[in-house]
Design an enzyme around this catalytic site. Structure first.
Site, PDB file in Angstrom:
ATOM      1  N   CYS A 182     -28.407 -51.364 -71.755  1.00 45.64           N
ATOM      2  CA  CYS A 182     -27.069 -52.949 -71.411  1.00 45.64           C
ATOM      3  C   CYS A 182     -27.036 -52.521 -69.857  1.00 45.64           C
ATOM      4  O   CYS A 182     -26.073 -53.389 -68.537  1.00 45.64           O
ATOM      5  CB  CYS A 182     -26.042 -52.452 -71.778  1.00 45.64           C
ATOM      6  SG  CYS A 182     -26.177 -52.790 -73.284  1.00 45.64           S
ATOM      7  N   HIS A 235     -22.666 -70.158 -69.641  1.00 46.51           N
ATOM      8  CA  HIS A 235     -24.041 -69.927 -68.232  1.00 46.51           C
ATOM      9  C   HIS A 235     -23.350 -69.382 -67.056  1.00 46.51           C
ATOM     10  O   HIS A 235     -23.861 -69.590 -65.952  1.00 46.51           O
ATOM     11  CB  HIS A 235     -24.545 -71.555 -67.733  1.00 46.51           C
ATOM     12  CG  HIS A 235     -25.059 -71.612 -69.399  1.00 46.51           C
ATOM     13  ND1 HIS A 235     -24.255 -72.477 -70.304  1.00 46.51           N
ATOM     14  CD2 HIS A 235     -26.386 -71.574 -69.973  1.00 46.51           C
ATOM     15  CE1 HIS A 235     -25.297 -72.846 -71.944  1.00 46.51           C
ATOM     16  NE2 HIS A 235     -26.176 -72.082 -71.198  1.00 46.51           N
ATOM     17  N   GLU A 249     -20.530 -60.073 -79.313  1.00 45.10           N
ATOM     18  CA  GLU A 249     -21.875 -59.920 -78.431  1.00 45.10           C
ATOM     19  C   GLU A 249     -23.037 -60.572 -79.478  1.00 45.10           C
ATOM     20  O   GLU A 249     -24.052 -61.128 -78.401  1.00 45.10           O
ATOM     21  CB  GLU A 249     -21.392 -58.916 -77.201  1.00 45.10           C
ATOM     22  CG  GLU A 249     -21.806 -57.561 -78.568  1.00 45.10           C
ATOM     23  CD  GLU A 249     -22.586 -56.807 -76.755  1.00 45.10           C
ATOM     24  OE1 GLU A 249     -23.353 -55.712 -77.418  1.00 45.10           O
ATOM     25  OE2 GLU A 249     -21.384 -56.728 -75.863  1.00 45.10           O
TER      26      GLU A 249
END
Length: 118
Positions: free
Chosen positions: A23, A67, A108
């Protein structure tokens, strides 16, 4: 006590600073956000709050994030864009418009979520 919940989604990318693992690399999620408002009294129509008001407030915040690369948003240049901190960010933005806000949960993926409540 009454609880209302509204969900919405957005897509965004991030990488975690100070984390040793996959990550720390740039990656994205299709985030799900659940907002909960609470109250003890209903209005004359028998509603705590109109769902469309909650949805509208939430979508205005999510439009800022959709986005986007979290690490480029000014707040997240200083605060690591973890799920926990993203939940807090959304909560703080929503609390300005939704005084009855109880919590914000950020998913997530289908099995991992973080919740912030005050």
């Amino acid at each position: 006590m009454y609880y209302l919940r509204v969900e919405s989604t957005f897509s965004a990318a991030h990488n975690l600073r100070g984390y040793k693992g996959k990550c720390e690399e740039l990656h994205g999620h299709n985030w799900k956000v659940e907002v909960t408002v609470t109250g003890e009294t209903l209005d004359k129509a028998g509603m705590l709050m109109d769902f469309k008001v909650i949805k509208s407030c939430l979508n205005k915040v999510l439009d800022i994030l959709d986005h986007k690369y979290f690490n480029r948003i000014p707040y997240f240049k200083k605060v690591n864009p973890t799920s926990e901190n993203i939940a807090r960010y959304i909560f703080d933005k929503l609390k300005i418009k939704l005084s009855a806000l109880k919590s914000v949960t950020v998913w997530e993926n289908a099995t991992c979520a973080a919740t912030y409540e005050k």
